[in-house]
Write a protein that holds these residues in place. Structure first.
Motif, mmCIF file in Angstrom:
data_model
loop_
_atom_site.group_PDB
_atom_site.id
_atom_site.type_symbol
_atom_site.label_atom_id
_atom_site.label_comp_id
_atom_site.label_asym_id
_atom_site.label_seq_id
_atom_site.Cartn_x
_atom_site.Cartn_y
_atom_site.Cartn_z
ATOM 1 N N GLN A 72 73.566 -5.347 32.615
ATOM 2 C CA GLN A 72 73.901 -6.928 31.706
ATOM 3 C C GLN A 72 73.493 -7.840 32.719
ATOM 4 O O GLN A 72 73.236 -8.826 31.935
ATOM 5 C CB GLN A 72 75.406 -6.443 31.819
ATOM 6 N N THR A 80 80.746 -6.353 31.645
ATOM 7 C CA THR A 80 81.978 -5.654 31.194
ATOM 8 C C THR A 80 82.528 -4.791 32.192
ATOM 9 O O THR A 80 81.565 -4.249 33.058
ATOM 10 C CB THR A 80 81.774 -5.012 30.002
ATOM 11 N N THR A 81 83.747 -4.172 32.098
ATOM 12 C CA THR A 81 83.991 -3.170 33.104
ATOM 13 C C THR A 81 84.390 -1.962 32.334
ATOM 14 O O THR A 81 84.975 -1.003 33.008
ATOM 15 C CB THR A 81 85.570 -3.683 33.649
ATOM 16 N N SER A 82 84.172 -1.659 31.095
ATOM 17 C CA SER A 82 84.119 -0.607 30.436
ATOM 18 C C SER A 82 82.976 -0.349 29.379
ATOM 19 O O SER A 82 82.279 -1.308 29.124
ATOM 20 C CB SER A 82 85.548 -0.474 29.579
ATOM 21 N N ASP A 84 81.918 0.444 25.628
ATOM 22 C CA ASP A 84 82.340 0.655 24.042
ATOM 23 C C ASP A 84 81.171 0.769 23.458
ATOM 24 O O ASP A 84 80.043 0.944 23.734
ATOM 25 C CB ASP A 84 83.234 -0.318 24.143
ATOM 26 N N THR A 87 78.717 -2.208 23.962
ATOM 27 C CA THR A 87 77.878 -1.811 25.306
ATOM 28 C C THR A 87 76.625 -0.881 24.892
ATOM 29 O O THR A 87 75.633 -1.133 25.177
ATOM 30 C CB THR A 87 78.852 -1.253 26.245
#
Length: 98
Positions: A72, A80-82, A84, A87
């Motif tokens: 990213q 981001t930290t997850s 989905d 992403t």
């Protein structure tokens, strides 16, 4: 003749020796959370793109999230930290056409 295994009210044939690993995974996921297919998809894309998210499994752990953050950052995307669906779409859009 194979013996039968009772699981969740259903009888299954006992796996042969070469199926022991598959049976282990079946047992792990039959009582625990379902595998995270988005994490697996993201990892495969990251590997293809040259990042190192760790082994391809069903979990978005520290290595996967670190590789994702690197991807990213290099692509000027918000980190981001997850993982989905958005992403995974970003990762897929970066892959070269087949």
């Amino acid at each position: 003749m194979h013996s039968l295994i009772l699981h969740a009210g259903t009888l299954y044939p006992e796996p042969k020796r070469y199926d022991s690993r598959l049976n282990g995974e079946f047992q792990k996921f039959s009582v625990g959370p379902l595998p995270d297919l988005l994490a697996r998809d993201a990892r495969l894309c990251l590997i293809y793109l040259g990042f190192h998210p760790g082994p391809v499994d069903w979990v978005a752990g520290r290595q996967t999230l670190s590789a994702l953050a690197e991807f990213q950052s290099l692509n000027n995307l918000p980190v981001t930290t997850s993982i989905d669906a958005g992403t995974v779409a970003q990762l897929r859009n970066t892959l070269p056409p087949i």
